[in-house]
Design an enzyme around this catalytic site. Sequence first.
Site, short mmCIF file in Angstrom:
data_model
loop_
_atom_site.label_atom_id
_atom_site.label_comp_id
_atom_site.label_asym_id
_atom_site.label_seq_id
_atom_site.Cartn_x
_atom_site.Cartn_y
_atom_site.Cartn_z
N HIS B 217 66.27 84.58 21.40
CA HIS B 217 67.31 83.57 21.23
C HIS B 217 68.43 83.80 22.23
CE1 HIS B 217 65.62 84.88 17.33
NE2 HIS B 217 65.45 83.61 17.13
N ASP B 391 54.18 66.31 53.03
CA ASP B 391 54.72 67.57 52.54
C ASP B 391 54.85 68.64 53.63
OD1 ASP B 391 52.03 67.73 52.69
OD2 ASP B 391 51.70 68.18 50.58
N GLY B 392 54.69 68.23 54.88
CA GLY B 392 55.04 69.13 55.97
C GLY B 392 54.07 70.25 56.23
N HIS B 394 50.88 69.91 57.54
CA HIS B 394 49.78 69.56 58.43
C HIS B 394 49.54 70.62 59.51
CE1 HIS B 394 46.91 67.00 60.48
NE2 HIS B 394 47.54 67.27 61.62
N GLY B 479 36.11 59.06 54.16
CA GLY B 479 37.55 59.24 54.06
C GLY B 479 38.27 57.97 53.63
#
Lengths: 568, 568
Positions: B217, B391-392, B394, B479
Site C-alpha cells: 500500500h 518508428d525510425g 529502418h 507485400g
Amino acid sequence: MTKILDDAESFASAALAGFSKAYGRYVHLVAGGVVRATQVPDGKVSVIVGGGSGHYPAFAGYVGPGLADAAVAGEIFASPSTAGIARVCRRASHGGGILLGFGNYAGDVLNFGVAAERLRAEGIDVRIVEVTDDVASAPADQHEKRRGIAGDFPVFKIAGAAAEAGLALDAVERIARHANDSTRSFGVAFGGCTLPGAGEPLFTVPKGRMALGLGIHGEPGIEERDLATATELATLLVDTLLREKPENRTRAAVLLNGLGATKYEELFVLWDAIETKLRAEGIEMIGAEVGELVTSLDMQGCSLTLTWLDDELERYWLAPCDTPAFRRGDIIATTAAPSVAGQHDEAIDYPPASAVSRKDAACLAGLFEAIAQALGDAESALGAMDALAGDGDHGQGMRRGVNAARTAIDLAVQGGAGAATALAVAGDAWADRAGGTSGAIWGLLLRSWSRWLSDDTGIDSHAVARGARAALDDVMRLGGARPGDKTLVDAFLPFVETLEGAIAAQQSLPAAWNAAAAASHKAAEATAPLAPRLGRARPLAQRSIGHPDPGATSLALVAQTIGKRLDG
Amino acid sequence: MTKILDDAESFASAALAGFSKAYGRYVHLVAGGVVRATQVPDGKVSVIVGGGSGHYPAFAGYVGPGLADAAVAGEIFASPSTAGIARVCRRASHGGGILLGFGNYAGDVLNFGVAAERLRAEGIDVRIVEVTDDVASAPADQHEKRRGIAGDFPVFKIAGAAAEAGLALDAVERIARHANDSTRSFGVAFGGCTLPGAGEPLFTVPKGRMALGLGIHGEPGIEERDLATATELATLLVDTLLREKPENRTRAAVLLNGLGATKYEELFVLWDAIETKLRAEGIEMIGAEVGELVTSLDMQGCSLTLTWLDDELERYWLAPCDTPAFRRGDIIATTAAPSVAGQHDEAIDYPPASAVSRKDAACLAGLFEAIAQALGDAESALGAMDALAGDGDHGQGMRRGVNAARTAIDLAVQGGAGAATALAVAGDAWADRAGGTSGAIWGLLLRSWSRWLSDDTGIDSHAVARGARAALDDVMRLGGARPGDKTLVDAFLPFVETLEGAIAAQQSLPAAWNAAAAASHKAAEATAPLAPRLGRARPLAQRSIGHPDPGATSLALVAQTIGKRLDG
C-alpha cells in the site's frame, strides 16, 4: 513503463526464455517461438499462432491441449521473420496440415504468407486465417481490411478446439474463418505503453481524456473524448458492437480484455455495467471472460469483444483447454450449491425489554443524534488533523460510522429494543459502515460497554463506569494500543479513571461524566500523532508533531457532547 | 492510474459485484464478500481469507475447491469490518470450524480478531493465522511483527489444500502456521498506484530509481536505489531471501509476483535470471509461479516469495485446486513429449555446386561486403528519414539484415555453396535477423531472385534480369504494395524495367545494372512517404511530405553500390 530488463535488444527473447522456464510443463522453447511440451496425436491439424511480442498472453500463453500447438514470437510489436515462422511450423507439424492464425497487420501478413508458401513448397498443407475484429479500423463492409486485436483470442480458441476434436484441415479452416467473420471488438485507451529501453511512452492520451478505437500498438484511433464513467463506457462499447449484430444471433462469447495497466478491479467494475447492459439488450452471454488475454505491455485501456455464436462455434468456444494463460474444464468435480441471492443476512429480531430499559434506549438514541451532529460539524477539522500523519479519512470514517449507528439505534428503539441491545446494535452498525481501524475500535468500544447495561433494569452509574472500563480493556487488548501510543486510548484512559473516581465519590452521573470528559479533552490536547511505524502510515508523521491525535480528539469530542446533553 | 469507475465510494463493491457475475460458477456474492458457489462436505474446515480490496486476485479470486471457502472484502486498502467478517464466516461455516487467514496489518488484526471472538461466543471454533512474510518490515528475529504481502498466497494455498484433504481444524491451523513460518518475501517498487477517484498516485518513486521493501500500500521501504538491470535485481531479491534460508531445506515453492503495472514480459525476463540464480544456489524450485497473485491496483513493481518446503508443505502446495485466479491439476490428460532442447534447428548442408558457380557465389559475397559498408554508413540518415513518418528503425533494420546476410553468405561460400544457394541463404538470414516488414521484403526479394540463378552454370545477364522481375513480382504480390504507394517498389520497378530494356538491348551487365541503378535513384528521390494508413504508422506522416521514402532510398543505395562494384 517497462522497468525490468537487461537490454532492450534481448528483451523479447529473454521474456520468451523466462516464460518457457516457468511453464516447462506446457511448452518447449525453440528458435523463434514455443511448441507444445506434450505429445500430440499423429495426423492432428496444427494450429500455430503468432505475431509481435509484448502482447502476453498472446501468443505463447495460448499453447497447450485444446488451443494452439505452437506460437511464433517476433521482437516487441514486430512481426516474426519468415524463417522463424517456417522453423516453428516444421517443429509443430504433425501430418494433418497447419492452420496459421495471426492478426491482420502488414508485416505479419507478409511474413506468415511467405512462410506458408515456403512450407507448401516443402509439401506441408498450410492455411491462413487473418483475424480482423477491430471495428474502429475499417468500415463494416470492409471487414477483411480491419486490424486484429483481442478477437485473436476467441478465433484461436475456437480453431484450436476444432483441431483438438480431430477435424481435418478444411473443416478447421472453415470454422476459424467463420469465427473471425462472427467476431467484433472495440477498444478504448487511457494511456500509452513504453517500449523496453525507451524513456517515454510510445504515445500519450491527455489527462481526463480517452482515445476510442486506438489499436494495440498505439495506431491512430477514431476519436478522442472526455473520460467516461464506467456505466457510460459500458454503453459506448456495447452499443458500438451491437451496430454490427447479425440479425439471426442472440448468443455471444464475450471477452472484456485489459490492455495491461488497467487492472482487474476496474475491469470488474466495467463488467458489472456491461453485463447489465447486454442482458437488457437480450444478449445471452456464453463463457464470458474478464481479464488480460491480449495486452500491449503497460498500456492503459480495455476492449470488448463479441463472437456471435451458433451451435458449432459455441461447442468449440466452451470446449476444455489447458494452457499457461487460459484454462477451461473441470479439475475437481463440483456440484453447484443453491444460490444465496435474495437471502437476508440477519433478520432483525430484538430480545424482549422492560419499559424502563426501552426508555433508556430512547435516551441513548438521543445521545447518538447529538454525537452525529457534533461529528458532522467536526468532519473536515478531524480530516485535516488526520491528513498530517495518515490518509486524512478519519473525519469521513467517524461521520459514516455515527450516522450508521444512529440509524441502527433509531430502528432498534422503534423495534422495542432495550438499552443494552440498542447500544450493541449501534456499535455493530458503526463498525460495519465506518470501516478501517477507527470504525472497528468504535464498534468494539460500544459493544463492550453495552455488556454492562441491561434490557431489564434501568441504567445506573456504576454499570456505566464498569462498562467504560470493560470497553477500555477490550480496546487495549484487541486493538493492541497502550497509553502513550498516541491513539484514542490516550484520551479514553483518563476518561475512564476520572469517571470511576467520581462515581465512587458518589457524584451524579452527569457531573461525573463531565469531569471525565474534561479530563479526556485535556489529554487529547496533549497528544501528538505517532511516528511512522509498521503498518499503513505514510512517512509524513514528522509534519504533524505537536498536533493532537485525531482519534483522541474525536473521543474527547464525543465525551463532551454527551456530557452537555446529560447536563441539559 | 485508476480510470474506470462510476464513483469512488462504490468502486470496491462494484468490482466485487462484477467479479461475482464473471465467475458465478465459482462464487456467490454475499454482503461483504463471496462464498463458494459449489457444495462443500459437512464437517470440512472452512478456510476464509480476506483484507482490503485493490489486491485482486487477493482475495476473492482464491475462492474455490482446493483453496478458500470464502473471501471477505473491505474497501480499497482498508480492513473489512468485524460485522462483515462475521457475516461471511457464518455463511461459509460447514461445521468443521474456521481458519481465518489475513495479512498482518493493524486494522485486519483488530477486525478479524474481534470477529473471531464473536463467532466463538456463538459456538464456532475459529483460529487465526496472520501472514508475516515481508522481510523488509521487521528483523528476522521478529518474524511475527512483519507485514503480509505476496506470501499470503502460498500460505492460503497450503492451508486450503490441507482443509480440502479433510484434516481437522487443529491440523489445518498447525500446517498454516508452519507454512507462514517457512515463507519469506522481498519486493521492489518502481511507481505508485492511484486510488479510485484520486487524481494523483498514492506515492511516487523518482524516475530511474527503485524503492526496496515498499509495502503493497506504499508503506515506507528500507532503501531507495538506482534502477537495477534484470540480472542485478534477480541477485538482490534472491540474495536477500537466502539470508533467511533454513539450514535443513533446499526445496522451495517460488512465486514471482507482479504488483499490477509491471507486466508479464518483464516478469518473465526477471524470472529467466532468478531461475538461473536459484539453480546456481542449489535451490530446487517446486511448482514455481510467475504472475499477478497479490497486486496493488496499478502499482509498478514485483516481489519474490520463497516457501521452504518439507514433504508435508510440498504435498499441499502441489495439490489440485480450481479457483477464478489460480488452478492446478489436469484438465486434459497429457504425456510429456521428448525435450527439444539442444537440437539444432537446421543442419547447414549446402547442395553440391560447380566450380564456376562457387566462384560466382564468392563474387556475390563480395557484393554483400560492399552493401554492408554502404548501409552501415547510411544507417543514421535512413533512420532519420524513417522517423519522420514511422518508428525510425529502418536504418537499424537494414544494418542488422545485411550483416546477417553477409555472415551467412560467407559461411555458404566457405561451405562450397553455389551462387543460387548462396543468395537464397543470404536472403533468409536477412529476413530472420532484420525483422519487421522491410526485413521480410528484402529476404523475399533475394530469395526470389536466387531462383533464376544456378548452382551449376555461371551467372548470365538474362537470368539476372529475369530474377529481378521475379523478385519484383513476389514483393508486389506478397507485400501488397503497388507502384505509387511510396514504398521500395517505387524504386524497384524502374530498376527492373530499365535493367530488362538494357539487357534486351545487348548492353553489358555492369552497364545495364548502372543504368537501372540510376533510374532507381531518380525514382527514390521523387518519392514522399505514405500518408497514415491502416497499420502501425503513427500520425506523423504529414511532417515528412516531400522527404524521400526510406525503403525506396535504401533500395537505390544498394543498387548503386552493386553498380560501382561491378564497374570496378
